[in-house]
Design a protein around this motif. Structure first.
Motif: not given
Length: 186
Positions: A30-56
């Motif tokens: 299990p992960l804490y919130m900040d770990q979740v944000i980091f992990y999912l941010g890495e996995n979703l980076r390709f789908f960000e419109r401009d590479g700067q706006s976070s999807l989560l």
């Protein structure tokens, strides 16, 4: 200097090999919130419109829990099922309302079976789109026309998905009514 067509072709080529993690690749601890944000941010980076706006964001996750789209974490920790659901929600919210996603997920943990269906469908659609887009860039097809065609196809498919989820939501609401009220309604 690189033009838009070349940048899009490069993005599409990268997308051909991009995939979200398999169920067994998701963290088992299990992960804490900040770990979740980091992990999912890495996995979703390709789908960000401009590479700067976070999807989560943490606010989004908290809202998903409050609205019943995502089950409550256990002692502020998110399990594999939460991560799978969040990956699906991040992709689906681009085309569906939160209410429709709630109907789709039914506020339950995302099972391995449903996540695998999501993942297989997502990967195939992404690869098909990226291959076609890269070919269009190579042949010099008008990019505005391609964007228009993709947007219209996405709209039509979204409308169909919304209709399905609307009808499923009605069935669920009807099933929740007491028998006497259901008979009166008929």
């Amino acid at each position: 200097m690189e033009d838009a067509s070349e940048r899009i072709r490069r993005w599409a080529k990268a997308g051909e090999d991009t995939a979200l993690p398999d169920w067994n690749e998701l963290p088992t601890i299990p992960l804490y919130m900040d770990q979740v944000i980091f992990y999912l941010g890495e996995n979703l980076r390709f789908f960000e419109r401009d590479g700067q706006s976070s999807l989560l964001t943490s606010s989004m996750i908290n809202n998903y829990v409050k609205t019943g789209v995502l089950p409550h974490p256990e002692k502020k920790k998110y399990r594999r099922e939460h991560l799978a659901a969040l990956l699906a929600v991040c992709m689906l919210k681009q085309v569906l309302s939160i209410q429709d996603i709630k109907t789709l997920l039914a506020g339950e943990e995302l099972s391995e079976e449903l996540y695998n269906l999501f993942l297989t469908t997502h990967t195939a659609a992404l690869q098909e789109t990226c291959v076609t887009l890269a070919e269009n860039c190579d042949t010099g097809e008008n990019l505005k026309q391609k964007a228009l065609r993709l947007a219209i196809e996405a709209y039509a498919k979204r409308a169909a998905a919304e209709r399905i989820l609307c009808e499923l939501g009605r069935d669920t609401a009807e099933a929740g009514k007491p028998e006497k009220k259901r008979q009166e309604a008929e």
